[in-house]
Design a protein around this motif. Structure first.
Motif, PDB file in Angstrom:
ATOM      1  N   LEU A  47       8.312   1.925  -9.222  1.00 17.05           N
ATOM      2  CA  LEU A  47       6.854   1.972  -9.272  1.00 17.05           C
ATOM      3  C   LEU A  47       6.333   2.668  -8.030  1.00 17.05           C
ATOM      4  O   LEU A  47       6.795   2.396  -6.916  1.00 17.05           O
ATOM      5  N   THR A  48       5.370   3.539  -8.231  1.00 15.12           N
ATOM      6  CA  THR A  48       4.669   4.174  -7.125  1.00 15.12           C
ATOM      7  C   THR A  48       3.199   3.808  -7.231  1.00 15.12           C
ATOM      8  O   THR A  48       2.593   3.976  -8.290  1.00 15.12           O
ATOM      9  N   LEU A  49       2.646   3.284  -6.156  1.00 10.38           N
ATOM     10  CA  LEU A  49       1.226   2.961  -6.083  1.00 10.38           C
ATOM     11  C   LEU A  49       0.655   3.697  -4.888  1.00 10.38           C
ATOM     12  O   LEU A  49       1.177   3.587  -3.775  1.00 10.38           O
ATOM     13  N   SER A  50      -0.405   4.443  -5.135  1.00  9.32           N
ATOM     14  CA  SER A  50      -0.967   5.264  -4.077  1.00  9.32           C
ATOM     15  C   SER A  50      -2.483   5.266  -4.147  1.00  9.32           C
ATOM     16  O   SER A  50      -3.058   5.389  -5.228  1.00  9.32           O
ATOM     17  N   VAL A  51      -3.106   5.122  -2.985  1.00  8.59           N
ATOM     18  CA  VAL A  51      -4.560   5.207  -2.894  1.00  8.59           C
ATOM     19  C   VAL A  51      -4.893   6.187  -1.778  1.00  8.59           C
ATOM     20  O   VAL A  51      -4.420   6.045  -0.650  1.00  8.59           O
TER      21      VAL A  51
END
Length: 104
Positions: A47-51
């Motif tokens: 999983l990649t989560l980016s803000v």
């Protein structure tokens, strides 16, 4: 109801930007829920989560999943105004992409 149960691998995470532990946990729950009913062995999951902190971007939050199921890679991603919204969209898209792999 599940007709079979199987162990899922540890999920590899990559995060960037202001992603909280609660958001990370929500993404993991979403991924495990989607993968819990698939036929075939889930051999890897990431999983990649980016803000991105840029007020000019219409969808600065990105959630992406790459999983290997029965030797086949399945990828889904979603961009949204918030990471919570992106995780919800990711769950929907991954559910669609794995629908042919459901038990039943």
């Amino acid at each position: 109801m599940r007709s079979t149960t199987h162990e899922l691998p540890d999920i590899r995470f990559l995060t960037s930007g202001p992603v909280t532990e609660d958001e990370r946990a929500a993404a993991e729950r979403a991924l495990r829920t989607v993968l819990g009913d698939v036929r075939g062995t889930v051999s890897s999951a990431g999983l990649t989560l980016s803000v991105v902190a840029d007020g000019a971007l219409p969808r600065p939050a990105l959630a992406q999943a790459v999983v290997e199921i029965g030797g086949r890679k399945v990828r889904a991603q979603a961009a949204a105004r918030t990471i919570t919204e992106a995780i919800g969209l990711l769950r929907e898209r991954l559910t669609l992409r794995t629908s042919h792999l459901r038990d039943g």
